[in-house]
Design a protein around this motif. Structure first.
Motif, PDB file in Angstrom:
ATOM      1  N   LYS A   5      22.983  27.185  64.037  1.00 52.70           N
ATOM      2  CA  LYS A   5      23.121  28.475  64.633  1.00 52.70           C
ATOM      3  C   LYS A   5      24.064  29.509  64.200  1.00 52.70           C
ATOM      4  O   LYS A   5      24.080  30.692  64.522  1.00 52.70           O
ATOM      5  CB  LYS A   5      23.290  28.422  66.263  1.00 52.70           C
ATOM      6  CG  LYS A   5      22.256  27.608  66.721  1.00 52.70           C
ATOM      7  CD  LYS A   5      22.424  27.529  68.467  1.00 52.70           C
ATOM      8  CE  LYS A   5      21.254  26.802  68.968  1.00 52.70           C
ATOM      9  NZ  LYS A   5      21.006  25.616  68.628  1.00 52.70           N
ATOM     10  N   GLY A   6      24.925  29.336  63.280  1.00 55.42           N
ATOM     11  CA  GLY A   6      26.081  30.151  62.595  1.00 55.42           C
ATOM     12  C   GLY A   6      27.161  28.917  62.414  1.00 55.42           C
ATOM     13  O   GLY A   6      27.277  28.146  62.452  1.00 55.42           O
ATOM     14  N   ILE A   7      28.028  29.846  61.404  1.00 56.35           N
ATOM     15  CA  ILE A   7      29.203  29.172  60.786  1.00 56.35           C
ATOM     16  C   ILE A   7      30.259  29.756  61.069  1.00 56.35           C
ATOM     17  O   ILE A   7      30.498  30.893  61.078  1.00 56.35           O
ATOM     18  CB  ILE A   7      29.151  29.083  59.023  1.00 56.35           C
ATOM     19  CG1 ILE A   7      27.720  28.468  58.754  1.00 56.35           C
ATOM     20  CG2 ILE A   7      30.238  28.385  58.656  1.00 56.35           C
ATOM     21  CD1 ILE A   7      27.656  28.566  57.254  1.00 56.35           C
ATOM     22  N   ASP A   8      31.429  28.755  61.845  1.00 57.25           N
ATOM     23  CA  ASP A   8      32.580  29.193  62.107  1.00 57.25           C
ATOM     24  C   ASP A   8      33.307  29.879  60.649  1.00 57.25           C
ATOM     25  O   ASP A   8      32.980  29.179  59.672  1.00 57.25           O
ATOM     26  CB  ASP A   8      33.506  28.254  62.655  1.00 57.25           C
ATOM     27  CG  ASP A   8      34.935  28.308  62.811  1.00 57.25           C
ATOM     28  OD1 ASP A   8      35.833  28.457  61.930  1.00 57.25           O
ATOM     29  OD2 ASP A   8      35.041  28.846  63.969  1.00 57.25           O
ATOM     30  N   ASN A   9      33.973  30.922  61.011  1.00 59.97           N
ATOM     31  CA  ASN A   9      34.497  31.602  59.684  1.00 59.97           C
ATOM     32  C   ASN A   9      35.519  30.818  59.022  1.00 59.97           C
ATOM     33  O   ASN A   9      35.539  30.971  57.728  1.00 59.97           O
ATOM     34  CB  ASN A   9      35.265  33.086  60.210  1.00 59.97           C
ATOM     35  CG  ASN A   9      34.200  34.194  60.492  1.00 59.97           C
ATOM     36  OD1 ASN A   9      33.007  34.013  60.244  1.00 59.97           O
ATOM     37  ND2 ASN A   9      34.352  34.960  61.399  1.00 59.97           N
ATOM     38  N   ASN A  10      36.317  30.037  59.844  1.00 57.67           N
ATOM     39  CA  ASN A  10      37.390  29.165  59.206  1.00 57.67           C
ATOM     40  C   ASN A  10      36.711  28.181  58.427  1.00 57.67           C
ATOM     41  O   ASN A  10      36.967  27.841  57.235  1.00 57.67           O
ATOM     42  CB  ASN A  10      38.132  28.605  60.118  1.00 57.67           C
ATOM     43  CG  ASN A  10      39.277  27.847  59.538  1.00 57.67           C
ATOM     44  OD1 ASN A  10      40.142  28.213  58.721  1.00 57.67           O
ATOM     45  ND2 ASN A  10      39.550  26.240  60.103  1.00 57.67           N
TER      46      ASN A  10
END
Length: 529
Positions: A33-38
């Motif tokens: 559903k999306g990727i953590d920026n880190n």
């Protein structure tokens, strides 16, 4: 039902895997559903700091190929997948992961049925670019990459008329199979896969590349022989080669339940009277699509078997045939009980003797569970016994997995359950535990000891709740000491003892921390070394 129609259904289910699209089986709710920026930054750092590594994100088809598993319940959806192709790049990747302390997984063939053992929501390392098979005719060894399936290895070796001690069925990966032990069609003659490893190229937890042999690093060599990837990531296996002719054998399927006891008598006769190390059998009771079958896979390591070797099996009405064929052709005949698109678990019991009562219990458990699971969508049950010769431990070269020549040989019984719906997970996991307990009790009824090395559970089959002592027995303390020596991470010196645990069931798998309190093992969130 007409027997030919039943046979068609049975084989149709087995080959279904060939026609299932890898991506269509992933529910939309389970897609990333999306990727953590880190995590995205770490993925990009890996991409920029390595020379021969590809990085993929959803919805790239390579991303889904990298995370695909034998059972869909073993798949998680990472921030990215990375495909290194050199040990140097693996070293760089491990340094980045270690410095940033992010969850990661390592996957070879992906045959693990334990969720989280070769999957992660962090950085997923797929080893499939390590795909070399190099024959060294001068010293009768073969270098094999950890990203291969055994089918690939056998295909390359066939023209050379040599072979290695490898997987018994199609679609099993080299890495986890070899790191976990490795029961083979040639184990009566040469022992397990770990008894035929000459050396490993290993990337250690701190990113150092070492060549591990019994002479160079004897403790690491011991640990890697059954201890999975607890000591680093293997980027090459050097295996002992053996001559290989054509072989004789095939799959016989019995569908008339009225004759099952006759087949059992043939199995027991083979167990009691076979003394030929070239002859082996896999004995499976299965239930799928409303049909209970008794499946016997018979193998002889020569173009022809002596006339009486399998005669009692072939005298009973069956479907299938035994014939002379290449080793690879034989492996492709061995049934693959399909879990593609399904959820599933493996489990195991080790016995010192496959008694009549144990075989009867396998049959009874199949019939009992077939009726019990009738209302469950796509339920599948399989119980497989492996009647090796009592001398097969004589080929042991030692290692983390206890199989010393001086001990009574262990005969693993393999349990496999699969199902369709996530809501049934707890139900089937509990049921496979109950079945394992019932089989163990049948063994104990005949006086088999249940303690120490006599009940070691084969790690490549063991359920994820299996304790370290159940898999490694008295070797646990030595393995912890080796781990501590090669992993100076401060977490390893916490008051509560921790032991890295992973790489189970036919694929290089994820490292997770296992917190040990006495006999209790509790798996925590995935962490780096």
């Amino acid at each position: 039902m007409n027997s030919r129609i039943q046979w068609t259904i049975h084989i149709g289910v087995l080959v279904l895997i060939s026609f299932t699209n890898a991506y269509s089986i992933i529910p939309a709710a389970m897609q990333p559903k999306g990727i953590d920026n880190n995590l995205k930054d770490i993925c990009e750092s890996i991409k920029n700091k390595t020379s021969h590594t590809q990085v993929f994100y959803s919805p790239d088809p390579n991303y889904f190929e990298d995370i695909k598993h034998y059972a869909i319940s073993s798949t998680q959806y990472p921030a990215c997948t990375v495909e290194p192709s050199t040990a140097d790049d693996v070293a760089v990747i491990m340094k980045i992961i270690r410095e940033n302390r992010v969850p990661f997984a390592v996957k070879g063939g992906g045959h693990s049925a334990n969720p989280g053992f070769s999957s992660t929501t962090g950085v997923h390392i797929a080893m499939r670019r390590f795909s070399n098979v190099i024959v060294h005719a001068d010293n009768q060894t073969v270098d094999v990459g950890p990203g291969l399936f055994w089918d690939d290895v056998y295909k390359v070796l066939e023209p050379h008329s040599i072979n290695v001690v490898g997987g018994r069925v199609s679609g099993v990966g080299v890495a986890g199979f070899t790191l976990g032990g490795g029961y083979s069609w040639k184990s009566n003659q040469f022992g397990l896969a770990i008894d035929n490893v000459i050396g490993y190229e290993l990337v250690t937890p701190n990113g150092t590349i070492v060549d591990v042999t019994n002479n160079s690093y004897p403790d690491l060599f011991f640990g890697l022989k059954g201890g999975f990837n607890n000591f680093g990531i293997v980027t090459n296996f050097r295996l002992r080669a053996h001559p290989q002719t054509q072989v004789y054998g095939g799959l016989l399927v019995y569908i008339d339940e009225r004759r099952f006891d006759d087949v059992l008598k043939a199995v027991m006769d083979f167990r009691d009277n076979n003394k030929d190390p070239k002859a082996q059998a896999l004995v499976s009771f299965t239930h799928q699509t409303g049909l209970i079958t008794f499946d016997i896979t018979l193998f002889y390591d020569a173009p022809r078997a002596p006339d009486d070797t399998f005669k009692k099996f072939t005298n009973i009405p069956h479907m299938g045939t035994l014939k002379t064929r290449s080793f690879l052709s034989f492996v492709k005949v061995v049934p693959i009980y399909v879990t593609d698109g399904r959820r599933g678990r493996f489990h195991t019991v080790s016995v010192t003797n496959l008694t009549d009562r144990v075989f009867q219990e396998l049959k009874n458990q199949t019939i009992y569970n077939a009726a019990k699971f009738d209302s469950k969508l796509d339920a599948f049950v399989s119980f497989t016994a492996e009647p090796f010769l009592p001398t097969y431990f004589d080929n042991s070269q030692g290692g983390a997995y206890p199989h010393c020549p001086s001990t009574t040989p262990l005969l693993p019984i393999f349990l496999q359950f699969s199902w369709r719906l996530p809501g049934d997970d707890d139900y089937f996991i509990n049921e496979i535990k109950l079945s394992a307990d019932a089989i163990l009790q049948a063994a104990l009824y005949n006086g088999q000891n249940s303690n120490a090395t006599k009940q070691i559970r084969y790690p490549n089959y063991a359920l994820d709740s299996t304790t370290l002592s159940e898999m490694y027995g008295d070797n646990v303390a030595r393995l912890q000491s080796i781990r501590k020596a090669w992993d100076t991470d401060s977490a390893c010196t916490e008051p509560e003892l921790q032991f890295g645990f992973g790489a189970k069931w036919f694929g290089l798998e994820v490292r997770v921390r296992v917190r040990v309190r006495g006999r209790t093992v509790r798996i925590r969130d995935q962490t780096v070394w």
